[in-house]
Design a protein around this motif. Sequence first.
Motif, short mmCIF file in Angstrom:
data_model
loop_
_atom_site.label_atom_id
_atom_site.label_comp_id
_atom_site.label_asym_id
_atom_site.label_seq_id
_atom_site.Cartn_x
_atom_site.Cartn_y
_atom_site.Cartn_z
N LYS A 143 33.81 51.59 20.74
CA LYS A 143 35.04 50.96 21.21
C LYS A 143 36.09 51.99 21.62
O LYS A 143 37.24 51.96 21.18
N THR A 144 35.66 52.90 22.49
CA THR A 144 36.58 53.93 22.99
C THR A 144 36.54 54.01 24.51
O THR A 144 35.50 53.80 25.14
N LEU A 145 37.70 54.31 25.07
CA LEU A 145 37.85 54.65 26.48
C LEU A 145 38.48 56.03 26.54
O LEU A 145 39.50 56.27 25.90
N LYS A 146 37.87 56.94 27.30
CA LYS A 146 38.42 58.28 27.47
C LYS A 146 38.65 58.53 28.95
O LYS A 146 37.87 58.10 29.81
N LEU A 147 39.74 59.23 29.23
CA LEU A 147 40.07 59.55 30.62
C LEU A 147 40.50 61.00 30.72
O LEU A 147 41.43 61.44 30.05
N CYS A 148 39.78 61.76 31.57
CA CYS A 148 40.17 63.12 31.91
C CYS A 148 40.85 63.07 33.26
O CYS A 148 40.21 62.83 34.28
N LEU A 149 42.14 63.27 33.28
CA LEU A 149 42.92 63.12 34.51
C LEU A 149 42.63 64.25 35.49
O LEU A 149 42.58 65.42 35.12
N LYS A 172 52.03 53.05 31.07
CA LYS A 172 51.67 54.00 30.01
C LYS A 172 50.40 53.51 29.31
O LYS A 172 50.28 52.35 28.96
N ILE A 173 49.47 54.44 29.14
CA ILE A 173 48.27 54.19 28.35
C ILE A 173 48.13 55.34 27.37
O ILE A 173 48.18 56.51 27.76
N GLY A 174 47.99 55.03 26.08
CA GLY A 174 48.07 56.07 25.06
C GLY A 174 49.45 56.69 25.10
O GLY A 174 50.46 55.98 25.19
N ASN A 175 49.53 58.00 25.10
CA ASN A 175 50.81 58.70 25.20
C ASN A 175 51.08 59.21 26.60
O ASN A 175 52.00 60.00 26.81
N CYS A 210 40.14 65.42 27.30
CA CYS A 210 40.52 64.05 27.61
C CYS A 210 41.99 63.86 27.27
O CYS A 210 42.37 63.90 26.10
N GLU A 211 42.81 63.70 28.28
CA GLU A 211 44.22 63.46 28.03
C GLU A 211 44.44 62.10 27.35
O GLU A 211 45.41 61.92 26.61
N ILE A 212 43.53 61.19 27.59
CA ILE A 212 43.68 59.84 27.05
C ILE A 212 42.42 59.45 26.28
O ILE A 212 41.31 59.54 26.80
N THR A 213 42.59 59.09 25.03
CA THR A 213 41.52 58.48 24.24
C THR A 213 42.08 57.19 23.67
O THR A 213 43.04 57.20 22.90
N VAL A 270 36.24 58.70 33.81
CA VAL A 270 36.39 57.70 32.77
C VAL A 270 35.10 57.60 31.97
O VAL A 270 34.01 57.56 32.54
N ARG A 271 35.22 57.56 30.64
CA ARG A 271 34.07 57.31 29.76
C ARG A 271 34.35 56.09 28.91
O ARG A 271 35.42 55.98 28.29
N ILE A 272 33.37 55.19 28.87
CA ILE A 272 33.47 53.97 28.07
C ILE A 272 32.30 53.94 27.09
O ILE A 272 31.14 54.11 27.49
N ASN A 273 32.60 53.71 25.81
CA ASN A 273 31.57 53.55 24.80
C ASN A 273 31.86 52.25 24.06
O ASN A 273 32.77 52.18 23.23
#
Length: 293
Positions: A280-286, A232-235, A156-159, A273-276
């Motif tokens: 309270k997390t959002l993950k994105l694998c680009l 930009k979201i996360g880094n 996941c590039e973005i958490t 996209v994963r939402i929990n």
Amino acid sequence: MANATDPVPICDVDVVTIPFKRAGRLLVVEAQVDGVRGNFIFDTGAPYLVLNRTYFRNYKKRKSATAKGVTGESNLIDLVKVDSLKLKNISYAGLNADLVNLGEIENVRGIKVLGLLGLNLFKGFEIEIDVRNSVLKLYKIDEDGNCIKAPPTFECEITQTIGVFDNTVFTECYIAGKKLRFGFDTGAETNALNSRVNKKVLETISITGRRSLSGVGEGNVEILFGRMNDFKIGNNTILGMQTLITNLDGISDVYGTQIDGMLGFDFLYKGVVRINCKKKTLKLCLFDKFSSE
């Protein structure tokens, strides 16, 4: 408007895989309410179950209210009670639902839409959305938010930390170095940016078109369309997403909190996209890797 108590899903498997079809940029799944089966839009921007007045008009109305849309039009909402909702291996009993007119969606997309499946139906799951492969996966979670059966691991590039307010997901993003509050809305056919945000933010958007929409109460409202060049979201910086620019005060009123924008289909199309909501997390694998800092 519907009761904020989260419904309890009855599910006999740990992972539910639900294929969906697309109507334009809307994610459509098959579900059944009180024996009536058909198309429902998977819509995390809707807090609750929403039913189309055309097909459920004979339900006893328990309460009525009005809500404003993007162009300022007033929409009548009635609160009703349904006995059951079934979605693949998942069922619910004794649900409150909002009864509204969804005819405009049907006319634009040319399909029969029975309703919207809102966020509070899915808070007992970790939600995985894969738009490019047209599949929605729901992983049952325990009281701590841990998946009963762990999903496949992927990088996941973005958490990102999310907030959940009145059954709506929000997360912080940056444009032109300015921190902005975006809602996460799988029912939005494009991203949206509030025209009231800082001028430096708006200057980063490449305008590609404009359109005038008519609404009750405010007359014509101009909506601009453009591309995000500094999101930009996360880094991670994500380039080239489409967005519309308009006054989102009406939507903020619906959500009960001020928002700067919405992340819709253009964001979903960037990866899995994963939402929990419990963790309270959002993950994105680009799908396509972008530069990170």
